[in-house]
Scaffold this motif. Structure first.
Motif, PDB file in Angstrom:
ATOM      1  N   HIS A 118      16.105  17.041 -28.056  1.00  0.00           N
ATOM      2  CA  HIS A 118      16.152  16.289 -26.805  1.00  0.00           C
ATOM      3  C   HIS A 118      17.570  16.287 -26.276  1.00  0.00           C
ATOM      4  CE1 HIS A 118      12.274  14.749 -27.846  1.00  0.00           C
ATOM      5  NE2 HIS A 118      12.735  14.215 -28.965  1.00  0.00           N
ATOM      6  N   ARG A 119      17.699  16.110 -24.975  1.00  0.00           N
ATOM      7  CA  ARG A 119      19.052  15.892 -24.489  1.00  0.00           C
ATOM      8  C   ARG A 119      19.477  14.456 -24.795  1.00  0.00           C
ATOM      9  NH1 ARG A 119      18.449  13.665 -19.369  1.00  0.00           N
ATOM     10  NH2 ARG A 119      16.438  14.103 -18.408  1.00  0.00           N
ATOM     11  N   VAL A 121      21.435  11.297 -23.527  1.00  0.00           N
ATOM     12  CA  VAL A 121      21.959  10.726 -22.276  1.00  0.00           C
ATOM     13  C   VAL A 121      23.420  10.292 -22.397  1.00  0.00           C
ATOM     14  CG1 VAL A 121      19.727   9.970 -21.366  1.00  0.00           C
ATOM     15  CG2 VAL A 121      21.043   8.415 -22.838  1.00  0.00           C
ATOM     16  N   MET A 122      23.864   9.995 -23.622  1.00  0.00           N
ATOM     17  CA  MET A 122      25.250   9.554 -23.773  1.00  0.00           C
ATOM     18  C   MET A 122      26.234  10.726 -23.690  1.00  0.00           C
ATOM     19  SD  MET A 122      24.804   6.375 -23.691  1.00  0.00           S
ATOM     20  CE  MET A 122      26.578   6.059 -23.678  1.00  0.00           C
ATOM     21  N   ASN A 124      25.706  13.045 -21.390  1.00  0.00           N
ATOM     22  CA  ASN A 124      25.529  13.440 -20.006  1.00  0.00           C
ATOM     23  C   ASN A 124      26.881  13.475 -19.274  1.00  0.00           C
ATOM     24  OD1 ASN A 124      23.963  14.016 -17.738  1.00  0.00           O
ATOM     25  ND2 ASN A 124      24.087  11.884 -17.072  1.00  0.00           N
TER      26      ASN A 124
ATOM     27  N   THR B   8      15.702   6.004 -23.362  1.00  0.00           N
ATOM     28  CA  THR B   8      17.136   5.856 -23.629  1.00  0.00           C
ATOM     29  C   THR B   8      17.847   6.118 -22.305  1.00  0.00           C
ATOM     30  OG1 THR B   8      19.013   6.782 -24.866  1.00  0.00           O
ATOM     31  CG2 THR B   8      17.190   8.258 -24.480  1.00  0.00           C
ATOM     32  N   TYR B   9      18.932   5.410 -22.072  1.00  0.00           N
ATOM     33  CA  TYR B   9      19.704   5.681 -20.853  1.00  0.00           C
ATOM     34  C   TYR B   9      21.172   5.378 -21.055  1.00  0.00           C
ATOM     35  CZ  TYR B   9      18.267   0.757 -20.167  1.00  0.00           C
ATOM     36  OH  TYR B   9      17.975  -0.568 -20.343  1.00  0.00           O
ATOM     37  N   ASN B  10      21.950   6.063 -20.249  1.00  0.00           N
ATOM     38  CA  ASN B  10      23.392   5.865 -20.202  1.00  0.00           C
ATOM     39  C   ASN B  10      23.647   4.879 -19.066  1.00  0.00           C
ATOM     40  OD1 ASN B  10      26.145   6.128 -19.554  1.00  0.00           O
ATOM     41  ND2 ASN B  10      26.195   8.228 -20.309  1.00  0.00           N
ATOM     42  N   ASN B  79      10.120  13.145 -17.913  1.00  0.00           N
ATOM     43  CA  ASN B  79      11.382  13.842 -18.180  1.00  0.00           C
ATOM     44  C   ASN B  79      11.681  14.956 -17.187  1.00  0.00           C
ATOM     45  OD1 ASN B  79      12.269  12.217 -20.232  1.00  0.00           O
ATOM     46  ND2 ASN B  79      11.265  13.422 -21.839  1.00  0.00           N
ATOM     47  N   LEU B  82      12.949  12.664 -14.075  1.00  0.00           N
ATOM     48  CA  LEU B  82      14.028  11.683 -14.228  1.00  0.00           C
ATOM     49  C   LEU B  82      15.401  12.322 -14.057  1.00  0.00           C
ATOM     50  CD1 LEU B  82      12.775   9.576 -17.275  1.00  0.00           C
ATOM     51  CD2 LEU B  82      13.302   8.684 -14.997  1.00  0.00           C
ATOM     52  N   PRO B  83      16.386  11.532 -13.614  1.00  0.00           N
ATOM     53  CA  PRO B  83      17.760  12.037 -13.583  1.00  0.00           C
ATOM     54  C   PRO B  83      18.292  12.208 -15.012  1.00  0.00           C
ATOM     55  CG  PRO B  83      17.718   9.702 -13.017  1.00  0.00           C
ATOM     56  CD  PRO B  83      16.281  10.148 -13.116  1.00  0.00           C
ATOM     57  N   ASP B  84      19.434  12.884 -15.131  1.00  0.00           N
ATOM     58  CA  ASP B  84      19.980  13.240 -16.443  1.00  0.00           C
ATOM     59  C   ASP B  84      20.402  12.057 -17.301  1.00  0.00           C
ATOM     60  OD1 ASP B  84      19.599  15.874 -16.138  1.00  0.00           O
ATOM     61  OD2 ASP B  84      21.713  16.413 -15.862  1.00  0.00           O
ATOM     62  N   ASP B  85      20.520  10.871 -16.730  1.00  0.00           N
ATOM     63  CA  ASP B  85      20.999   9.743 -17.536  1.00  0.00           C
ATOM     64  C   ASP B  85      19.888   8.804 -18.027  1.00  0.00           C
ATOM     65  OD1 ASP B  85      20.742   8.995 -14.897  1.00  0.00           O
ATOM     66  OD2 ASP B  85      22.724   8.094 -14.714  1.00  0.00           O
ATOM     67  N   ILE B  86      18.630   9.218 -17.848  1.00  0.00           N
ATOM     68  CA  ILE B  86      17.500   8.506 -18.472  1.00  0.00           C
ATOM     69  C   ILE B  86      16.634   9.552 -19.157  1.00  0.00           C
ATOM     70  CG2 ILE B  86      15.569   6.895 -18.175  1.00  0.00           C
ATOM     71  CD1 ILE B  86      16.476   6.234 -15.457  1.00  0.00           C
ATOM     72  N   TYR B  87      16.075   9.213 -20.294  1.00  0.00           N
ATOM     73  CA  TYR B  87      15.227  10.164 -21.009  1.00  0.00           C
ATOM     74  C   TYR B  87      14.132   9.385 -21.726  1.00  0.00           C
ATOM     75  CZ  TYR B  87      13.985  14.316 -23.657  1.00  0.00           C
ATOM     76  OH  TYR B  87      13.323  15.394 -24.173  1.00  0.00           O
ATOM     77  N   THR B  89      11.906   9.188 -24.808  1.00  0.00           N
ATOM     78  CA  THR B  89      11.939   9.784 -26.145  1.00  0.00           C
ATOM     79  C   THR B  89      10.571   9.779 -26.817  1.00  0.00           C
ATOM     80  OG1 THR B  89      12.862   7.656 -26.804  1.00  0.00           O
ATOM     81  CG2 THR B  89      14.360   9.517 -26.770  1.00  0.00           C
TER      82      THR B  89
END
Lengths: 269, 269
Positions: A118-119, A121-122, A124, B8-10, B79, B82-87, B89
């Protein structure tokens, strides 16, 4: 008096170094502070005009000023006014004949890739995500084909306006990291998007999509379409700028021949 | 059908979890996708409404849907949009009696601090910078005074509207990391700003500005002004949410008494 700043910045929040019509730029943030201090516009000159999203662990900028501040005072003046994603790591006074771009004799870039199911997000905006493992040995061997002095037309953006596309690559290493790969390249200078195109080409080789033996032919073709795509900006770090031959020599294998300073040559990236 | 997403998100790029009048929120990004899929508004319910700038390594949200998609299809649908800062899991179908907030029986937070002569622009938005070393032993000992069930009025934002301010802290550890300190706390739930106020209080103790022995008195005072300031959001990670007693028990020392589920209690953070 000419002042040289060593700065670092996180590129994720910037539209690049150079002032644009829209969006935050590193140049704007620095010149804004200088304007407030001088009550007039003061131009800064960087060693490298990094692109949107590209980070700098070490970048130099210089400017001319009539103000007589100590290096420590300059550093404090900037760091107390700069946003959290730019920081001045060192300040020194330099000769007025010295120019941060034209007197730069080499640069080191690092490109960071992480691999996993998985990518993350931290990571990013700081590292480039790839889902599959890459063949480290194939990439490391292929990277050596870039060494030496070549016309890098095939490995720079077709939009590059600069005429002389000859650059020298002194070293190019691919290293395994805890969860991915670092690409580390030292050269006399780099054309627009050049590091990102070389790295993507190596990643294509690491995936088995391309062959490292073909790199000399791709270079000779002088045709942007022969090389791979451009890797994303987020993994790219301007890691070091070499202002003296001694600094550059210290980071290269013994016996590496360093080309003489090519003054007044405009280096795009 | 009720669907539970583990996400998960940043937090750096969000105004928090919950929809605000202005700015990006995690809730908006998820509901935007659900609206497109359902052609009507679908409300999501999180386990925790994290604040502006706070990260989540594990957060749960649930929603009700008439759509019959497999968990893998749901995950892909989110996924890919969504933008790159939310995923997302993980995805699973849950009983309709199950509620991601009210059935949560515990949470773990981590707070990350790095220390050094200069701040590191690449850690900006992800870890909190401190210039000086802290006394690890003093902080670790002091943290133990938070254990147990207390009214945490002194350690939550004065703006907290919730009535019952009693919470149970199961474990609280301070660990040395490569370049700083991690604060790791597991509890039944946390009030608004509670983790950040406890962490700042411990950092003040680590700097010698406060005494850990005074914590029981500060708790008893039930007065926000008796505790320290609120540590910045950027170092805070919602690390784990416990939906079952077994999960929670696995992360606690043997013999820790777990309080029964307090259903329908509104937990702010």
């Amino acid at each position: 008096m000419r002042i040289l700043l060593q700065i670092t910045y996180n590129g994720a929040g910037f539209q690049g170094f150079q002032i644009q019509n829209e969006g935050r730029t590193v140049q704007y943030e620095l010149e804004r502070i200088l304007k407030r201090m001088h009550k007039t516009f003061v131009r800064i000159h960087p060693s490298s005009r990094t692109d949107k999203g590209v980070h700098a662990l070490c970048q130099y900028v210089h400017f001319d000023t009539p103000l007589k501040l100590t290096p420590a005072k300059w550093q404090h003046a900037f760091n107390s006014a700069l946003p959290d994603d730019i920081y001045v790591t060192a300040v020194r006074e330099i000769q007025e004949s010295y120019h941060s771009r034209y007197d730069c004799i080499g640069k080191a870039y690092r490109y960071k890739v992480y691999q996993g199911a998985h990518r993350d997000v931290m990571k990013n905006g700081r590292e480039t995500y790839i889902p599959d493992e890459l063949d480290l040995k194939r990439m490391q061997e292929a990277a050596q084909h870039f060494l030496g002095t070549h016309d890098f037309t095939s490995f720079c953006s077709a939009k590059t306006e600069i005429e002389n596309k000859e650059r020298t690559i002194y070293s190019f290493n691919v290293e395994k990291t805890a969860d991915g790969y670092d690409f580390h390249v030292i050269g006399s200078g780099f054309l627009y998007n050049m590091v990102r195109i070389m790295v993507q080409h190596l990643m294509d080789i690491g995936q088995g999509k391309k062959d490292g033996q073909d790199i000399p032919g791709v270079i000779q073709a002088r045709n942007r379409e022969k090389a791979g795509k451009t890797a994303p900006a987020e993994g790219l770090y301007l890691e070091k700028i070499y202002l003296t031959e001694e600094e550059l020599r210290a980071d290269l294998p013994d016996g590496t021949e360093i080309i003489s300073k090519r003054k007044r040559e405009r280096i795009t990236q």
